[in-house]
Design a protein around this motif. Structure first.
Motif, PDB file in Angstrom:
ATOM      1  N   LYS A 277     130.621 112.347   3.513  1.00 32.00           N
ATOM      2  CA  LYS A 277     129.786 111.772   4.579  1.00 32.00           C
ATOM      3  C   LYS A 277     130.369 112.155   5.940  1.00 32.00           C
ATOM      4  O   LYS A 277     129.657 112.369   6.912  1.00 32.00           O
ATOM      5  N   ASN A 278     131.700 112.207   6.003  1.00 29.59           N
ATOM      6  CA  ASN A 278     132.385 112.556   7.252  1.00 29.59           C
ATOM      7  C   ASN A 278     132.920 113.989   7.227  1.00 29.59           C
ATOM      8  O   ASN A 278     132.967 114.644   8.254  1.00 29.59           O
ATOM      9  N   LEU A 279     133.353 114.430   6.054  1.00 28.46           N
ATOM     10  CA  LEU A 279     133.919 115.781   5.927  1.00 28.46           C
ATOM     11  C   LEU A 279     132.902 116.655   5.207  1.00 28.46           C
ATOM     12  O   LEU A 279     133.053 116.970   4.026  1.00 28.46           O
ATOM     13  N   PHE A 280     131.836 117.028   5.951  1.00 35.12           N
ATOM     14  CA  PHE A 280     130.694 117.705   5.331  1.00 35.12           C
ATOM     15  C   PHE A 280     131.031 119.093   4.798  1.00 35.12           C
ATOM     16  O   PHE A 280     130.279 119.673   4.032  1.00 35.12           O
ATOM     17  N   TYR A 281     132.178 119.640   5.197  1.00 36.83           N
ATOM     18  CA  TYR A 281     132.552 120.988   4.754  1.00 36.83           C
ATOM     19  C   TYR A 281     133.228 120.984   3.384  1.00 36.83           C
ATOM     20  O   TYR A 281     133.508 122.026   2.815  1.00 36.83           O
ATOM     21  N   MET A 282     133.484 119.767   2.833  1.00 38.34           N
ATOM     22  CA  MET A 282     134.107 119.697   1.513  1.00 38.34           C
ATOM     23  C   MET A 282     133.102 120.147   0.452  1.00 38.34           C
ATOM     24  O   MET A 282     131.886 120.018   0.639  1.00 38.34           O
ATOM     25  N   PRO A 283     133.592 120.667  -0.688  1.00 34.57           N
ATOM     26  CA  PRO A 283     132.686 121.107  -1.755  1.00 34.57           C
ATOM     27  C   PRO A 283     131.819 119.946  -2.246  1.00 34.57           C
ATOM     28  O   PRO A 283     132.239 118.786  -2.182  1.00 34.57           O
ATOM     29  N   PRO A 284     130.620 120.266  -2.774  1.00 34.60           N
ATOM     30  CA  PRO A 284     129.741 119.211  -3.291  1.00 34.60           C
ATOM     31  C   PRO A 284     130.457 118.366  -4.342  1.00 34.60           C
ATOM     32  O   PRO A 284     131.203 118.895  -5.159  1.00 34.60           O
ATOM     33  N   LEU A 285     130.197 117.060  -4.316  1.00 31.73           N
ATOM     34  CA  LEU A 285     130.838 116.148  -5.267  1.00 31.73           C
ATOM     35  C   LEU A 285     129.986 114.888  -5.388  1.00 31.73           C
ATOM     36  O   LEU A 285     129.626 114.290  -4.376  1.00 31.73           O
TER      37      LEU A 285
END
Length: 328
Positions: A277-285
């Motif tokens: 929600k805050n770290l949108f660049y993280m891989p989908p999870l």
DNA sequence: TATGCACGTTGTCCTGTCAA
DNA sequence: TTGACAGGACAACGTGCATA
């Protein structure tokens, strides 16, 4: 006493012809000073480069305008997000934050509390480490308002997610959406409340889905490097199969993802915290997170209310959660 | 060793002024 | 005379340093 070039109320008083007291009140826009005088004094203060002496203010008022945020591990993205939110929300109350890290260590936590008390902070937001009861009793005796975040301990005031429901939703999603029957639960240490509650939710979901509980598929790990890899290796070595993974946190979920990469296994993973929600660049999870307000929002609101009223935080707030599909 | 002062600020109470 | 408003006086906060 060393005389510095710092501009004080006395300097402004001499320049404007008003007393130090009137200058102080004008600079705080008190309504017992005329607007004309306020504008004049503030203008001179700006011109002279006046900066409020917070130490002197706190000496008089007993407040420093700071709150201590004591967290278990600030390298965890969840805590980084908490710090950012807390800092932003506290600033809306004209408060700043003083951040301390405990590394989940009881002694370090006690030192952090004492350190913050020495800095005269007005309140505490703490993510307590395991076995922290003595530290919390010590803090309680100081009379400073405090609120626990993310973890519940006894009857101490706290803001937590509905951890039982989090565990339930995560395991249910793996069972219903992905059709998995052997769900590995990579849990945190059972000495913290959320690990126990998430386990209870996990078991409820299995029971509902008619999946027998297998204790070998529940593994408690620390956030130390390599802990998850070792658990996965030990499962393989013991020929204990799994077709879905529920991770205690998004951080552990990503570490699990990393450990599985290159093994050829394609196993759905569900985490908790919804840090994307805050770290949108993280891989989908796929992840379970707060359905509405965040824990930080509630904790800051509760703490500021206690500071304002001169009381202690008394509530134990449990926030509703929902599942956020990865959208893959 | 004990005591008092200084630092900068602010909460509380007091005084002076002025208009109704 | 009364009340509102503007601004002043005093005291106290915690700590370090100077002085007796």
């Amino acid at each position: 006493m060393i005389k510095t070039n710092r501009v004080t109320l006395r300097d402004i008083a001499e320049r404007t012809g008003y007393t130090v007291n009137t200058v102080s009140r004008a600079l705080h826009h008190r309504d017992d000073i005329s607007k004309k005088t306020v504008d004049y004094i503030c203008g001179i203060a700006d011109e002279m480069g006046y900066i409020n002496d917070n130490i002197a203010s706190s000496m008089r008022t007993g407040r420093t305008g700071t709150v201590a945020v004591i967290l278990a591990d600030i390298t965890n993205p969840l805590f980084a997000i908490m710090v950012r939110e807390t800092e932003q929300l506290a600033s809306e109350y004209d408060y700043s934050v003083f951040i301390l890290n405990t590394n989940e260590d009881k002694e370090t936590e006690l030192q952090a509390i004492k350190n913050a008390l020495g800095k005269k902070v007005d309140g505490f937001i703490i993510c307590p480490c395991p076995d922290c009861r003595d530290n919390l009793e010590f803090l309680k005796k100081t009379g400073k308002p405090y609120v626990l975040i993310g973890r519940r301990v006894g009857d101490h005031p706290s803001v937590i997610l509905d951890d039982e429901k989090s565990g339930y939703l995560a395991a249910k999603y793996l069972a219903e959406h992905y059709g998995r029957r052997r769900i590995l639960f990579i849990n945190g240490l059972l000495s913290i409340s959320c690990a126990k509650d998430r386990l209870a939710g996990y078991r409820r979901a299995l029971e509902e889905a008619g999946i027998p509980y297998d204790g070998r598929l529940v593994r408690s790990v620390t956030t130390k490097a390599g802990a998850i890899s070792r658990q996965l290796e030990s499962l393989d070595a013991a020929n204990i199969g799994y077709d879905g993974i529920f991770a205690f946190s998004d951080l552990l979920a990503y570490e699990t993802m990393n450990s599985l990469s290159g093994t050829g296994k394609d196993v759905p993973i569900v985490g908790i915290d919804h840090i994307r929600k805050n770290l949108f660049y993280m891989p989908p999870l796929d992840s379970v997170g707060a359905a509405g307000k965040s824990m930080s929002e509630e904790a800051v609101r509760m703490l500021m209310n206690a500071i304002k009223t001169g009381s202690l935080c008394g509530d134990q707030i449990c926030l509703d959660v929902k599942l956020y599909p990865s959208g893959k």
